[in-house]
Design an enzyme around this catalytic site. Structure first.
Site, PDB file in Angstrom:
ATOM      1  N   SER B 146       5.331  -7.704   7.434  1.00  0.00           N
ATOM      2  CA  SER B 146       4.850  -7.636   7.439  1.00  0.00           C
ATOM      3  C   SER B 146       3.862  -7.707   6.166  1.00  0.00           C
ATOM      4  O   SER B 146       4.644  -8.495   5.243  1.00  0.00           O
ATOM      5  CB  SER B 146       4.392  -5.568   7.175  1.00  0.00           C
ATOM      6  OG  SER B 146       3.716  -5.185   6.927  1.00  0.00           O
ATOM      7  N   TYR B 159       6.815   1.475   1.773  1.00  0.00           N
ATOM      8  CA  TYR B 159       7.006   0.462   3.254  1.00  0.00           C
ATOM      9  C   TYR B 159       7.114  -0.578   2.721  1.00  0.00           C
ATOM     10  O   TYR B 159       7.988  -1.849   3.096  1.00  0.00           O
ATOM     11  CB  TYR B 159       5.939   1.353   4.010  1.00  0.00           C
ATOM     12  CG  TYR B 159       5.836  -0.195   5.410  1.00  0.00           C
ATOM     13  CD1 TYR B 159       6.123  -0.117   6.544  1.00  0.00           C
ATOM     14  CD2 TYR B 159       4.502  -0.951   5.563  1.00  0.00           C
ATOM     15  CE1 TYR B 159       6.624   0.019   7.712  1.00  0.00           C
ATOM     16  CE2 TYR B 159       4.346  -2.104   7.044  1.00  0.00           C
ATOM     17  CZ  TYR B 159       5.621  -1.653   7.416  1.00  0.00           C
ATOM     18  OH  TYR B 159       5.121  -2.529   9.218  1.00  0.00           O
TER      19      TYR B 159
END
Lengths: 400, 243
Positions: B146, B159
C-alpha cells in the site's frame, strides 16, 4: 544406540558420520560439513513429500475406539490404512490390542484425537448476517472431544459446496480387509477433495512411536522443502537439511534435485504385516531431476540419495522400465543385501543398528563389515538414532 | 524466471473479495489451478463457483492467515489439491478497528492482530511454501502492499507499520533467494473500489477509485515482465499501463 526422543529445533544441530563404503574409513562431523565432504558435480536427490497427519481416531458402529494409520495419501476418496485397537502412540505398536473385527461395509466415524488438539476451523464463521440464521450451531470448540454420533449435517449447504459444514461428521466405510492381516484395510471416506483434506488436517496427527517423549506437532515432522503431503511418515533423512546447508551445497557446485515419494509406515507391530512392508508406494519423478542425474553421471559425479525412499523411487523406476521415466509411478521394489543399485552411488540416511531391518537395506551400499564397523563407532560416540536422530553418509571416495 | 505462461498453480489469500477475487478469476482464465484462502466460506464458495462455471479449477480453503496453527495445513492442503505452488499471493489484509483512529487512541492488542494478519502470517506461509519453490528452482511470491507503507497518514498507523514491514520482508526474501529462481515482489495496488477501502474511507467517491479487475490485469503484466519488475522490487500499479 539411543533414540533421539524429541525433535531438534535447529535442523543443522545434527551430527554426521561419514563412511567410505569401500574402505570403511569413518569421519565424525556435523551436517553442515556436507558441502566439504562432497565434490563439485555431485548430486543429492531428496524426497520433497510433506508428512501427512496420518493418524486418525475413529469409533466403530458399536462405539469401539480405533486408531487408523494411513499408509499414504488418499487417492480420490479411498485410502489404505492400518487399524489399531484402543490406545495411541504411547503404547508400543506390538502391544496395541487388535481392532474389533471389521468387515466390508462397516462404517467408522472419525473423531478428535485423544491428544485433544483440534485445529481451529472457521467453517461456521458467519460471513453475512443472513448466514448466521441458517448455519447449524458450531461443533465442539478446540480441545473438546467431538461426539462420534453426529449425523451428517442436514443444514443448507450451498449446492456448489462439496464441504459439509461439520467436518467432524466425516465417516470412512471399510471397502476390503487384506487377506494377510485383518489390520490392513481399504477405506472410502464420505467426502473427497478439499473437504477430505480439511477433515484430515483438522482431526489427524502425525504418526509417531512410543520412544518419543511428547505428542508431535505437524511442523516437527516436515523437511525444509516439503510440498505435497504424500508421506505416511517423515522422509527423515532429509530433516537435518537446513536451507543454509542446501544453499552452501549449491554454492559448492553440488546439485540438489527433488522427487516426491509416498514414504509408507515403517512399523505396525503386527508380524504378518511388518513382513510385508514396505507396501507398494507411489512416486513422481520430475523430468528436470532425471536430466540432472544424466548430466551428473556423464561428468563422473556421484548420485547421492537422501533416504531410502529416494532409492526406492529411482531404482524402482529403473527396475520397472529399464530407464528413468518422468512422471508418476508406483514401486514395489524391496531393497536387500544383494540388490545392486543402477543409479545411486551413495546414501545420506539416519543411524541404523543391526537389529533393525533398515540396517540390512544398507547392504546395497556397503559390505556388512563396513556397516558393522561404522555402527560400533557410532555407538561408542553416542550418535542418536530414529527420525530425529543423527545422520550417516555412505559414499565412495570419501575425502580424507 | 517464471511468467504467467509457466505458472500452473497459485495460492491466493484474501481471495473472497476485491483484488484477491479479481486475481483469482484472471489467473483461472489463463488455466492456472487455484487454491483460494479466506475466512468466509460463503465468499470463497461464490468465487470457486464462478471460476468452475467458467471452466477453471479452484479449491476453497477456509482459514485465517493470522492463525499459526493453520499455516502448515493450508500450505500442504494446497499442494495436495493442485500440486507444488508456483505463485503465492499474500493479499489478505486487515485495517484493524474501523473507523481508523490515532495511535494515541489505539489498543496495543489491535497492533498484535494487525501484524499477525498483514506481516507475520505472510512470513509464516512463505516460510512453508518457498522452500519447495527454491528446491524446484521456480516460483513467485507477491506481497500486496500500500502507499501507506511509504507515506505517514494519520490514523493509518498499524496498517502502515505492517505494510512497511511487508515491503522490507519482500526485499530480504529476494536477497536471500537470489539465484534460486524464486522471485519476490511487493505491489502497491493503489486505491481500489473494495469493501476494505469503503471501511477505511466511507466518504470516498467510488468513481475516483480503481477497479480491482484493472489492477489485477496490471499485476499479471508485472508477472510477465521480470526485467521491469525484478525480484526484490516494489511496483506501483499506477505506473503500469495495460492495453
Amino acid at each position: 544406540m539411543h533414540p533421539a526422543t524429541t525433535p531438534r529445533d535447529t535442523r543443522s544441530d545434527t551430527r554426521l558420520l561419514a563412511v567410505d563404503r569401500d574402505t570403511g574409513a569413518v569421519r565424525d562431523g556435523d551436517i553442515a560439513d556436507l558441502p566439504a565432504l562432497l565434490r563439485r558435480g555431485d548430486l543429492l536427490v531428496v524426497n520433497d513429500a510433506a508428512t501427512l497427519p496420518g493418524s486418525l481416531h475413529a469409533r466403530t458402529k458399536d462405539d469401539q475406539p480405533v486408531e487408523l494409520r494411513l499408509t499414504g495419501a488418499p487417492d480420490g476418496d479411498t485410502v489404505r490404512a492400518v487399524v489399531f485397537g484402543a490406545g495411541d502412540w504411547r503404547t508400543p505398536t506390538e502391544r496395541r490390542p487388535p481392532p474389533p473385527p471389521l468387515r466390508p461395509g462397516d462404517l467408522l466415524h472419525l473423531v478428535a484425537s485423544p491428544d485433544g488438539h483440534v485445529l481451529k476451523h472457521l467453517s461456521h464463521a458467519p460471513a453475512t448476517p443472513a448466514d448466521t440464521s441458517t448455519t447449524p450451531a458450531p461443533s465442539a470448540a478446540p480441545s473438546e472431544h467431538v461426539p462420534e454420533d453426529l449425523s451428517p449435517t442436514p443444514g443448507p449447504v450451498a449446492p456448489m459446496s462439496p464441504v459439509p459444514s461439520d467436518l467432524s461428521a466425516v465417516t470412512a466405510t471399510v471397502l476390503a480387509v487384506d487377506p494377510r492381516t485383518p489390520r490392513l484395510v481399504q477405506l472410502r471416506f464420505s467426502v473427497r477433495g478439499a473437504a477430505l483434506w480439511a477433515a484430515l488436517y483438522r482431526l489427524g496427527r502425525p504418526v509417531q512411536y512410543s520412544y518419543l517423549g511428547a505428542s508431535l506437532a505437524l511442523w516437527s515432522v516436515q523437511t525444509a522443502f516439503a510440498a505435497r503431503p504424500w508421506a505416511a511418515e517423515m522422509p527423515s533423512a532429509a530433516r537435518p537439511l537446513a536451507w543454509s546447508t542446501l544453499l552452501a551445497l549449491r554454492r559448492a557446485g553440488v546439485g540438489v534435485a527433488a522427487l516426491t515419494h509416498a514414504a509408507g509406515l515403517s512399523s505396525t507391530g503386527d508380524p504378518a504385516l511388518d513382513a510385508a512392508l514396505p507396501l507398494p508406494e507411489r512416486y513422481d519423478l520430475p523430468a528436470a531431476t532425471i536430466a540432472e542425474i544424466h548430466t551428473t553421471r556423464a561428468r563422473g559425479g556421484r548420485i547421492i540419495a537422501v533416504g531410502t525412499t529416494v532409492v526406492r523411487a529411482l531404482e524402482g523406476c529403473v527396475d520397472a522400465h529399464g530407464e528413468l521415466r518422468p512422471g508418476p509411478g508406483e514401486t514395489d521394489l524391496v531393497l536387500s543385501a544383494d540388490f545392486v543399485p543402477r543409479v545411486i552411488d551413495g546414501l545420506l540416511t539416519g543411524m541404523h543398528d543391526p537389529s533393525e531391518s533398515h540396517f540390512h537395506l544398507l547392504r546395497a551400499f556397503a559390505g556388512e563389515a563396513v556397516l558393522l564397523t561404522a555402527w560400533r563407532h557410532a555407538n561408542a560416540e553416542a550418535y542418536l538414532q530414529h527420525e530425529f536422530g543423527d545422520a550417516t553418509l555412505l559414499i565412495r571416495d570419501l575425502a580424507a | 524466471m517464471q511468467t504467467t505462461s509457466t505458472i500452473s498453480t497459485a495460492l491466493i489469500t484474501g481471495a473472497g473479495r476485491g483484488l484477491g477475487r479479481a486475481l483469482a478469476r484472471q489467473l483461472a482464465a489463463r488455466g492456472v489451478k487455484l487454491v483460494l484462502v479466506a475466512r468466509s466460506r460463503v465468499d470463497l464458495d461464490a468465487v470457486v463457483a464462478e471460476i468452475q462455471a467458467a471452466g477453471g479449477e479452484a479449491h476453497a480453503l477456509v482459514a485465517d492467515v493470522a492463525d499459526k496453527q493453520s499455516v502448515f495445513p493450508v500450505a500442504h492442503q494446497a499442494a495436495a489439491l493442485v500440486g507444488p505452488i508456483d505463485l503465492l499471493v499474500h493479499n489478505a489484509s486487515s485495517l484493524g478497528p474501523t473507523p481508523l483512529r490515532l495511535l494515541l487512541d489505539s489498543e496495543c492488542e489491535d497492533l498484535d492482530a494487525v501484524l499477525a494478519t498483514n506481516l507475520v502470517g505472510p512470513f509464516r506461509l512463505s516460510k512453508v511454501i518457498v522452500g519447495s519453490m527454491a528446491l524446484r528452482g521456480r516460483g513467485v511470491v507477491v506481497h500486496i502492499s500500500s502507499d501507506a507503507a511509504v507515506e505517514a497518514y494519520p490514523t493509518w498507523g498499524f496498517y502502515s507499520l505492517a505494510k512497511a514491514g511487508l515491503d522490507h520482508l519482500s526485499r530480504i526474501w529476494a536477497a536471500e533467494l537470489a539465484g534460486t529462481g524464486v522471485r519476490v515482489l511487493s505491489v502497491d495496488p493503489g486505491e481500489m473500489d473494495t469493501a476494505m477501502h469503503a471501511a477505511a474511507i466511507p466518504e470516498a467517491d467510488p468513481a475516483t477509485l480503481a477497479d480491482p479487475a484493472a489492477v489485477a490485469r496490471k499485476i499479471l503484466v508485472m508477472l510477465d515482465d521480470p526485467a521491469r519488475a525484478p525480484s526484490g522490487s516494489r511496483q506501483s500499479a499506477a505506473s503500469w499501463e495495460v492495453a
